[in-house]
Design a protein around this motif. Structure first.
Motif: not given
Length: 101
Positions: A47-53, A55-64, A81-85
């Protein structure tokens, strides 16, 4: 990329394309979070992977997370999954001295 708290927060504040992602459980999230954070529980497995997928991969994610372990795992999944930032907060909430809501 792993960042220390000060660099992580300053980069977020200067980033017009930023999203804060909290990968802790709902209970942890509801007991205090970094303002504006989006919550996706890494323990939800697929479910975590589905929800990540979704999300907009063009945004920059600050994860904690609570201490930096789960967010490091989330960071690795996001890269696959292809998130570059994506930027992992070292130390997580346990060492966080910034704003909390």
């Amino acid at each position: 990329m792993n960042l220390e708290q000060k660099e992580w927060w300053n980069n977020f504040l200067a980033d017009e394309n930023a999203v804060i992602l909290d990968v802790r459980t709902d209970d942890e999230f509801n007991s205090g979070k970094i303002p504006g954070a989006l919550n996706i529980d890494i323990y939800k497995g697929q479910g975590f992977i589905y929800m990540l997928d979704e999300l907009d991969k063009n945004k920059n994610y600050y994860v904690y997370c609570a201490a930096g372990g789960r967010s490091a795992q989330a960071f690795a999944v996001m890269n696959q999954l292809g998130f570059e930032k994506a930027y992992n907060l070292l130390g997580g909430m346990s060492e966080w001295s910034g704003p909390v809501e």
